[in-house]
Design an enzyme around this catalytic site. Sequence first.
Site, PDB file in Angstrom:
ATOM      1  N   GLN A 299       0.852  -1.277  -0.101  1.00 39.28           N
ATOM      2  CA  GLN A 299       0.103  -0.082   0.079  1.00 39.28           C
ATOM      3  C   GLN A 299       0.987   1.156  -0.125  1.00 39.28           C
ATOM      4  OE1 GLN A 299      -2.858  -2.357   3.125  1.00 39.28           O
ATOM      5  NE2 GLN A 299      -3.210  -0.137   2.967  1.00 39.28           N
TER       6      GLN A 299
ATOM      7  N   CYS B  39      -9.062   1.810   9.241  1.00 39.54           N
ATOM      8  CA  CYS B  39      -9.313   3.049  10.001  1.00 39.54           C
ATOM      9  C   CYS B  39      -8.065   3.660  10.246  1.00 39.54           C
ATOM     10  CB  CYS B  39      -9.460   2.245  11.543  1.00 39.54           C
ATOM     11  SG  CYS B  39      -8.171   1.957  12.628  1.00 39.54           S
TER      12      CYS B  39
END
Length: 786
Positions: free
Chosen positions: A221, A369
Amino acid sequence: MAAEAEEIRGIGHSVKRKEDDRLIRGRGNFIDDVKLPGMLHMAILRSPFAHAAIKGIDTSRASALPGVIAVVTGELMAQHNLAWMPTLSYDTQAVLATDKVRFQGQEVAAVIAEDAYIAKDALELIDVDYEPLEPIVTPQRALEGDAPVIRTDKEDQKDNHIYHWESGDADATAAAFEAADVVVSLDTHYPRSHPAPVETCGCVADVDPATGQATIYMTTQAPHLIRTVFALVAGLPEENIRIISPDLGGGFGNKVPVYPGYVVATAASLLLGHPVKWIEDRTENLISTGFARDFHMHGEMALSKDGQMKGLRVSLLADEGAFHADAQPTKFKVGLFHIVTGSYDLPAAHVSADGAYTNKAPGGVAYRCSFRVTEASFMIERLVQNAAYELGMDPADLRKKNFIPKEAFPYTSVTGFEYDSGDYHGAMDLALEKVGYADLRKEQAEARGQGRLLGIGLASFTEVVGAGPHKDYDLLGIKMNDGAELRIHPTGKAILKISSKTQGQGHETTFAQIVASELGIQPEDVKVQHGDTDNTPYGLGTYASRSTPTVGAATAMVSRKIREKGRKLAAHLLEVSEDDVEFEAGRYFVKGAPENAKTIQDVAFAAYTNFPDGMEAGLEGVAYYDPPNLTFPFGTYAVVVEVDEETGVWKVDRVVAVDDCGVRINPMIVEGQIHGGLAEGFAIATMEQITFDEDGNCIGSNFTDYLIPTAWETPKFELGETVTPSPHHPIGAKGVGESATVGSPAAFVNAVIDALWHLGVRNIDMPLTSGKVWEAIQAAKAGASS
Ligand code: CDP
């Protein structure tokens, strides 16, 4: 004719996802699709023990298996100074174990073979002589004086304590508690879970020993961050390292850390002169890669008897696993957990946190989150709900009485966050209206009279996303700023190169829509490129709901730079002064004479064919965005459940979710994000949990034991929206904050407790299996009758 704003379909339009054309046709390019000439395959041998000394490793039988090219051990890695690597939390992690193994599933050796099956078969031929040691499976045990030290590799480490961290004012909080009429407290554990992306982790490392060029296709990522870490670890020149993160089948924080497999495959490729592919299987992913949560928390709230919140005190113990590897901003050891004051105007708060090593896999990733915010939201909402029951107040009223009022923004919390904007009453009112709260409470009273257990759970949240401003936010010293590069071609089509890396969130669509709104070029004409360090600007990547507030902002900024150059070109074409040129929806026109216009496409063509003397040719730019502040999405969720007292089985009747993420770039994508968060909230509340037995064996190492809800179990979600833009963000968007409370497990737990409070149930920890609920009912009844 230029397109009208409606036709341009920029911000605010539910444009269908551009990336889906290729993904739903099976034309995605995932890591396992990467096949290079001469490619070898790697498999990893993992420890069966949670804690054991390694007395010896005999690789001779494995090496002799036809088709095996090499067997790599920690000893071999040590010869290249690669047996250990740094983590994103300034700790070290074993690449391949040398001295001992510290969790079940830890990497011990690797086989490189002609094909993946031979590599796997050869693992069984490696003989490792282990001497089992006492496994430590709870952080509480880890901190006892006689607990064996897990990190014997660290000279200064004399126990299993990693850090102590505090936020807020302890004295002011103590004074608030002394003066309080009522104090409620709660001990809870937010259990360990795993992001479990559909696609596991893997890489194809292709290092050319002649040129030193390392091209590594990797499930990451954060490709740029990884490139820098690789340069630092391996000492390779950074310009020779190219990280390509192809299509990702989900990430959810699991694909942020650097895993040993990446490092071993790269070293093997360098030494063997062949590309090396390594793909994890499901069990490897679940037992060894970045877990989420695992916080043991104690919270106390001080209130006046009329329900005014006076103080909050939270202490927590984090189970970090065997290596402290979570990717939190350097300054904040437990991420942004100190947002634990939530949506409430709390005059005093104090948070203390300790981390401990245990014999479990490392992680603590930002699973759907921002950094550790889910844990914080859960804690405060459980406390608020309990306080309401203790005070005999309606939980909605108690919340409303203590919400930070709309007029108070920007608001600085006692733990030091400056909240940008909010309307908490507005979001709650909408949620209550949508769920029909007043009627539900009446229905609940009637249901009780009939012996039915109906529960209504609420959770309000304030997320903190978009890390972040360079003053406070970095990973390994690298500031959390991000970039966007935009090139407009002569025909008016564009290519946007961004530092974020989509894993399914739809960046190829939403970022094109930002360009569309800023420049009037339709999203179809803006190709969005990401995930290739050679071809995108630097940035720290996609996790923690940060892409939109950082890269989305950089995209708006670079578009505006281009718009300004376009104005000069338009003035030249229209033969007027630049000050007389206005811009709207892809058209530059002369003030007061809107028919006298040039489109962005005309201007783009002129940038290469007809530009004024002295002007540089071309229409392109790059912008790096340093956010002046974080953004704070918020909302209120309401859940209605019915519990069967005889069996503890409970079912969800309603889930209403009102989210406010400011301006929505693509409402359809935002709703999808929220659905995902809600499904995860339901999952953790009910079934998703990674546990360990007393020997440190990971229970939950496959999808039969680690339960992920399907569409069958998942309840229907009813969504609502309020819009409170972020004043400092160039387009007013905030991160989605779907993760805010990941669909609010707190709302589910609160709903079940709400159904059972009058029976005497005060606390239940997740996951809320029917057995656990039944036991809580029995314990409460036994307590009441004793
Ligand atoms: O960092 P990550 O992409 O996971 O999270 P995000 O920035 O919160 O956004 C998730 C997706 O929702 C992206 O495609 C965003 O562009 C989109 N989004 C949106 O359309 N409107 C917003 N106000 C916030 C996010």
